[in-house]
Design an enzyme around this catalytic site. Structure first.
Site, PDB file in Angstrom:
ATOM      1  CG  ASP A  35      -1.969  -1.066   1.190  1.00  0.00           C
ATOM      2  OD1 ASP A  35      -2.693  -1.122   0.178  1.00  0.00           O
ATOM      3  OD2 ASP A  35      -2.089  -1.842   2.153  1.00  0.00           O
ATOM      4  CG  ASP A 176      -7.038  -3.997  -0.364  1.00  0.00           C
ATOM      5  OD1 ASP A 176      -6.855  -4.370   0.810  1.00  0.00           O
ATOM      6  OD2 ASP A 176      -6.368  -3.095  -0.914  1.00  0.00           O
TER       7      ASP A 176
HETATM    8  C1  DX5 Z   1      -6.389  -0.315   3.152  1.00  0.00           C
HETATM    9  C2  DX5 Z   1      -5.444  -1.157   2.401  1.00  0.00           C
HETATM   10  C3  DX5 Z   1      -5.451  -2.611   2.666  1.00  0.00           C
HETATM   11  C4  DX5 Z   1      -5.250  -3.110   4.055  1.00  0.00           C
HETATM   12  C5  DX5 Z   1      -5.704  -4.565   4.059  1.00  0.00           C
HETATM   13  O1  DX5 Z   1      -6.299   0.972   2.633  1.00  0.00           O
HETATM   14  O2  DX5 Z   1      -5.692  -1.010   1.007  1.00  0.00           O
HETATM   15  O3  DX5 Z   1      -4.527  -3.223   1.788  1.00  0.00           O
HETATM   16  O4  DX5 Z   1      -3.945  -2.996   4.509  1.00  0.00           O
HETATM   17  O5  DX5 Z   1      -5.428  -5.160   5.264  1.00  0.00           O
HETATM   18  P1  DX5 Z   1      -6.576  -5.414   6.323  1.00  0.00           P
HETATM   19  O6  DX5 Z   1      -7.478  -6.465   5.775  1.00  0.00           O
HETATM   20  O7  DX5 Z   1      -5.858  -5.857   7.527  1.00  0.00           O
HETATM   21  O8  DX5 Z   1      -7.323  -4.141   6.542  1.00  0.00           O
HETATM   22 ZN    ZN Z   2      -4.446  -2.212  -0.365  1.00  0.00          ZN
END
Ligand code: DX5
Ligand code: ZN
Length: 225
Positions: A35, A176
Protein backbone atom coordinates in the site's frame (compact mmCIF):
# COMPACT_ATOMS: atom_id res chain seq x y z
CA UNK A 1 -9.47 -21.22 -10.77
CA UNK A 2 -6.41 -19.95 -8.95
CA UNK A 3 -6.33 -18.52 -5.42
CA UNK A 4 -3.63 -15.92 -4.80
CA UNK A 5 -2.77 -14.84 -1.27
CA UNK A 6 -1.38 -11.30 -1.43
CA UNK A 7 -0.66 -10.34 2.19
CA UNK A 8 -0.79 -6.65 2.96
CA UNK A 9 2.63 -5.72 4.33
CA UNK A 10 1.03 -2.66 5.96
CA UNK A 11 0.10 -5.16 8.66
CA UNK A 12 3.74 -5.97 9.48
CA UNK A 13 5.44 -4.60 12.55
CA UNK A 14 8.29 -2.37 11.39
CA UNK A 15 10.54 -3.68 14.15
CA UNK A 16 10.28 -7.27 12.93
CA UNK A 17 9.29 -6.80 9.31
CA UNK A 18 12.15 -8.85 7.78
CA UNK A 19 11.31 -11.84 9.97
CA UNK A 20 7.58 -11.57 9.21
CA UNK A 21 8.24 -11.34 5.48
CA UNK A 22 10.43 -14.44 5.69
CA UNK A 23 7.59 -16.28 7.46
CA UNK A 24 5.20 -15.25 4.67
CA UNK A 25 7.66 -16.62 2.11
CA UNK A 26 7.91 -19.89 4.05
CA UNK A 27 4.11 -20.00 3.86
CA UNK A 28 4.42 -19.98 0.04
CA UNK A 29 2.73 -16.64 -0.60
CA UNK A 30 3.02 -15.84 -4.32
CA UNK A 31 2.38 -12.07 -4.05
CA UNK A 32 3.07 -9.17 -1.66
CA UNK A 33 0.50 -6.35 -1.49
CA UNK A 34 2.19 -2.97 -1.00
CA UNK A 35 0.00 0.00 0.00
CA UNK A 36 1.45 3.34 -1.13
CA UNK A 37 -0.31 6.43 0.28
CA UNK A 38 0.47 10.13 -0.15
CA UNK A 39 -1.46 11.67 2.77
CA UNK A 40 -3.77 13.44 0.28
CA UNK A 41 -5.83 10.84 -1.56
CA UNK A 42 -6.24 9.14 1.83
CA UNK A 43 -5.44 10.81 5.18
CA UNK A 44 -2.54 8.49 5.98
CA UNK A 45 0.96 7.49 4.92
CA UNK A 46 2.09 3.91 4.56
CA UNK A 47 5.00 2.08 2.89
CA UNK A 48 7.90 3.71 0.97
CA UNK A 49 8.60 2.83 -2.67
CA UNK A 50 12.09 1.58 -1.78
CA UNK A 51 10.66 -1.40 0.08
CA UNK A 52 9.77 -2.86 -3.34
CA UNK A 53 13.43 -2.94 -4.40
CA UNK A 54 14.51 -4.58 -1.16
CA UNK A 55 11.79 -7.23 -1.41
CA UNK A 56 12.48 -7.90 -5.07
CA UNK A 57 16.22 -8.31 -4.56
CA UNK A 58 15.73 -10.84 -1.75
CA UNK A 59 12.64 -12.60 -3.20
CA UNK A 60 12.78 -12.12 -6.98
CA UNK A 61 10.05 -14.66 -7.73
CA UNK A 62 7.38 -13.05 -5.58
CA UNK A 63 5.02 -10.75 -7.47
CA UNK A 64 4.92 -7.21 -6.15
CA UNK A 65 1.34 -5.95 -6.19
CA UNK A 66 1.25 -2.19 -5.58
CA UNK A 67 -1.95 -0.42 -4.51
CA UNK A 68 -1.52 3.29 -5.17
CA UNK A 69 -3.63 5.60 -3.00
CA UNK A 70 -2.32 8.93 -4.32
CA UNK A 71 -3.82 11.98 -6.03
CA UNK A 72 -1.56 11.81 -9.06
CA UNK A 73 -0.72 8.22 -10.00
CA UNK A 74 1.25 9.21 -13.12
CA UNK A 75 3.95 10.81 -10.93
CA UNK A 76 4.81 7.42 -9.42
CA UNK A 77 4.95 5.12 -12.44
CA UNK A 78 8.65 5.46 -13.30
CA UNK A 79 9.82 5.00 -9.72
CA UNK A 80 7.57 1.99 -9.23
CA UNK A 81 8.85 0.34 -12.39
CA UNK A 82 12.49 1.07 -11.50
CA UNK A 83 12.02 -0.44 -8.06
CA UNK A 84 10.52 -3.67 -9.39
CA UNK A 85 6.72 -3.37 -9.26
CA UNK A 86 4.93 -6.12 -11.25
CA UNK A 87 1.22 -5.35 -10.82
CA UNK A 88 0.10 -1.76 -10.34
CA UNK A 89 -3.39 -0.55 -9.44
CA UNK A 90 -4.68 3.01 -8.99
CA UNK A 91 -8.04 4.43 -7.92
CA UNK A 92 -10.39 5.36 -10.76
CA UNK A 93 -11.19 8.72 -9.15
CA UNK A 94 -7.51 9.64 -8.72
CA UNK A 95 -7.20 10.59 -12.41
CA UNK A 96 -9.45 11.91 -15.18
CA UNK A 97 -7.56 9.67 -17.60
CA UNK A 98 -7.82 6.08 -16.37
CA UNK A 99 -7.41 4.67 -19.84
CA UNK A 100 -4.26 6.67 -20.44
CA UNK A 101 -2.78 5.61 -17.08
CA UNK A 102 -3.51 1.95 -17.88
CA UNK A 103 -1.71 2.33 -21.20
CA UNK A 104 1.24 4.08 -19.55
CA UNK A 105 1.56 1.25 -17.01
CA UNK A 106 1.48 -1.34 -19.80
CA UNK A 107 4.03 0.60 -21.84
CA UNK A 108 6.42 0.41 -18.89
CA UNK A 109 6.02 -3.38 -18.81
CA UNK A 110 3.79 -3.75 -15.75
CA UNK A 111 0.36 -5.34 -15.36
CA UNK A 112 -2.33 -2.72 -14.80
CA UNK A 113 -5.47 -2.53 -12.70
CA UNK A 114 -7.94 -0.13 -11.15
CA UNK A 115 -9.32 0.07 -7.64
CA UNK A 116 -13.03 0.60 -6.92
CA UNK A 117 -14.02 2.28 -3.63
CA UNK A 118 -17.14 1.31 -1.67
CA UNK A 119 -18.86 4.56 -2.84
CA UNK A 120 -18.23 3.98 -6.54
CA UNK A 121 -20.30 2.24 -9.18
CA UNK A 122 -18.91 -1.08 -10.34
CA UNK A 123 -19.79 -0.29 -13.96
CA UNK A 124 -17.51 2.78 -13.90
CA UNK A 125 -14.84 0.41 -15.23
CA UNK A 126 -16.73 -0.35 -18.44
CA UNK A 127 -15.16 2.33 -20.71
CA UNK A 128 -11.69 0.80 -20.23
CA UNK A 129 -12.54 -2.77 -19.27
CA UNK A 130 -10.58 -4.27 -22.17
CA UNK A 131 -7.35 -2.73 -20.81
CA UNK A 132 -7.55 -4.30 -17.36
CA UNK A 133 -5.35 -7.10 -16.06
CA UNK A 134 -7.04 -6.93 -12.67
CA UNK A 135 -9.57 -5.03 -10.60
CA UNK A 136 -9.21 -4.39 -6.87
CA UNK A 137 -12.55 -4.26 -5.10
CA UNK A 138 -12.19 -2.25 -1.89
CA UNK A 139 -14.22 -3.93 0.82
CA UNK A 140 -13.34 -1.20 3.37
CA UNK A 141 -12.73 2.52 2.90
CA UNK A 142 -9.11 2.85 1.75
CA UNK A 143 -6.46 4.31 4.04
CA UNK A 144 -6.11 2.03 7.05
CA UNK A 145 -5.40 -1.61 7.74
CA UNK A 146 -7.46 -3.56 10.24
CA UNK A 147 -11.00 -2.44 9.33
CA UNK A 148 -14.11 -4.64 9.06
CA UNK A 149 -15.25 -6.03 5.72
CA UNK A 150 -18.37 -4.24 4.42
CA UNK A 151 -20.88 -7.05 3.97
CA UNK A 152 -22.69 -5.54 0.97
CA UNK A 153 -19.39 -5.98 -0.90
CA UNK A 154 -20.61 -9.48 -1.76
CA UNK A 155 -23.36 -8.01 -3.99
CA UNK A 156 -20.82 -5.68 -5.55
CA UNK A 157 -18.52 -8.61 -6.27
CA UNK A 158 -21.42 -10.44 -7.96
CA UNK A 159 -21.95 -7.42 -10.20
CA UNK A 160 -18.24 -7.22 -10.99
CA UNK A 161 -18.12 -10.90 -11.93
CA UNK A 162 -21.14 -10.42 -14.21
CA UNK A 163 -19.53 -7.43 -15.91
CA UNK A 164 -16.33 -9.44 -16.34
CA UNK A 165 -18.19 -12.32 -17.96
CA UNK A 166 -20.03 -10.00 -20.35
CA UNK A 167 -16.80 -8.22 -21.30
CA UNK A 168 -14.97 -11.37 -22.41
CA UNK A 169 -11.82 -10.06 -20.69
CA UNK A 170 -10.85 -12.52 -17.93
CA UNK A 171 -9.19 -9.93 -15.67
CA UNK A 172 -8.35 -11.04 -12.12
CA UNK A 173 -10.41 -9.78 -9.18
CA UNK A 174 -8.72 -8.80 -5.93
CA UNK A 175 -10.52 -8.37 -2.59
CA UNK A 176 -8.90 -5.71 -0.39
CA UNK A 177 -9.94 -4.95 3.19
CA UNK A 178 -11.07 -6.96 6.19
CA UNK A 179 -10.63 -10.35 4.51
CA UNK A 180 -11.54 -13.13 6.97
CA UNK A 181 -12.37 -16.80 6.45
CA UNK A 182 -16.14 -16.37 6.15
CA UNK A 183 -16.05 -13.56 3.57
CA UNK A 184 -13.08 -15.01 1.65
CA UNK A 185 -14.93 -18.29 1.16
CA UNK A 186 -17.98 -16.42 -0.17
CA UNK A 187 -15.79 -14.37 -2.51
CA UNK A 188 -13.93 -17.45 -3.73
CA UNK A 189 -17.21 -19.17 -4.57
CA UNK A 190 -18.21 -16.11 -6.58
CA UNK A 191 -14.96 -16.11 -8.54
CA UNK A 192 -12.46 -13.69 -6.93
CA UNK A 193 -8.87 -14.86 -7.33
CA UNK A 194 -6.69 -12.50 -5.24
CA UNK A 195 -7.03 -12.00 -1.48
CA UNK A 196 -5.27 -9.12 0.27
CA UNK A 197 -4.84 -10.74 3.64
CA UNK A 198 -4.29 -9.01 6.97
CA UNK A 199 -4.90 -9.44 10.68
CA UNK A 200 -7.93 -11.74 10.44
CA UNK A 201 -6.19 -14.52 8.51
CA UNK A 202 -2.42 -14.24 8.27
CA UNK A 203 -0.96 -11.84 10.85
CA UNK A 204 -1.50 -12.14 14.62
CA UNK A 205 -2.44 -15.84 14.37
CA UNK A 206 -1.70 -18.07 17.39
CA UNK A 207 0.25 -20.67 15.35
CA UNK A 208 2.27 -18.11 13.41
CA UNK A 209 2.31 -16.56 9.95
CA UNK A 210 3.68 -19.52 7.96
CA UNK A 211 1.03 -22.01 9.04
CA UNK A 212 -1.66 -19.33 8.74
CA UNK A 213 -0.74 -18.72 5.08
CA UNK A 214 -0.88 -22.42 4.26
CA UNK A 215 -4.20 -22.83 6.06
CA UNK A 216 -5.73 -19.86 4.25
CA UNK A 217 -4.80 -21.16 0.80
CA UNK A 218 -5.91 -24.73 1.58
CA UNK A 219 -9.23 -23.62 3.04
CA UNK A 220 -10.10 -21.55 -0.02
CA UNK A 221 -9.01 -24.26 -2.44
CA UNK A 222 -11.24 -26.74 -0.56
CA UNK A 223 -14.15 -24.29 -0.63
CA UNK A 224 -14.14 -24.02 -4.43
CA UNK A 225 -13.58 -27.74 -5.19
C1 DX5 B 1 -6.39 -0.32 3.15
C2 DX5 B 1 -5.44 -1.16 2.40
C3 DX5 B 1 -5.45 -2.61 2.67
C4 DX5 B 1 -5.25 -3.11 4.05
C5 DX5 B 1 -5.70 -4.57 4.06
O1 DX5 B 1 -6.30 0.97 2.63
O2 DX5 B 1 -5.69 -1.01 1.01
O3 DX5 B 1 -4.53 -3.22 1.79
O4 DX5 B 1 -3.94 -3.00 4.51
O5 DX5 B 1 -5.43 -5.16 5.26
P1 DX5 B 1 -6.58 -5.41 6.32
O6 DX5 B 1 -7.48 -6.46 5.77
O7 DX5 B 1 -5.86 -5.86 7.53
O8 DX5 B 1 -7.32 -4.14 6.54
ZN1 ZN C 1 -4.45 -2.21 -0.36
Amino acid sequence: MQIINSPSLANCSFLTMGQQVEELVQGDVPWFHIDIMDGHYVPNLCLPVKIIKELKSKYPKIIIDVHLMVTNPIDYLDALKENGCDYLSFHIDSTNFSRRVLTMIHDKGMKAGVVINPSQQINDIEPFIQFLDYVVLMTVEPGYAGQKFMTDSIYRLKELVEIREKSGNPFLISIDGGVDYANAIECAKLGAEIYVTGIYTVFNQPDGITLACKRFKNTLMDAIK
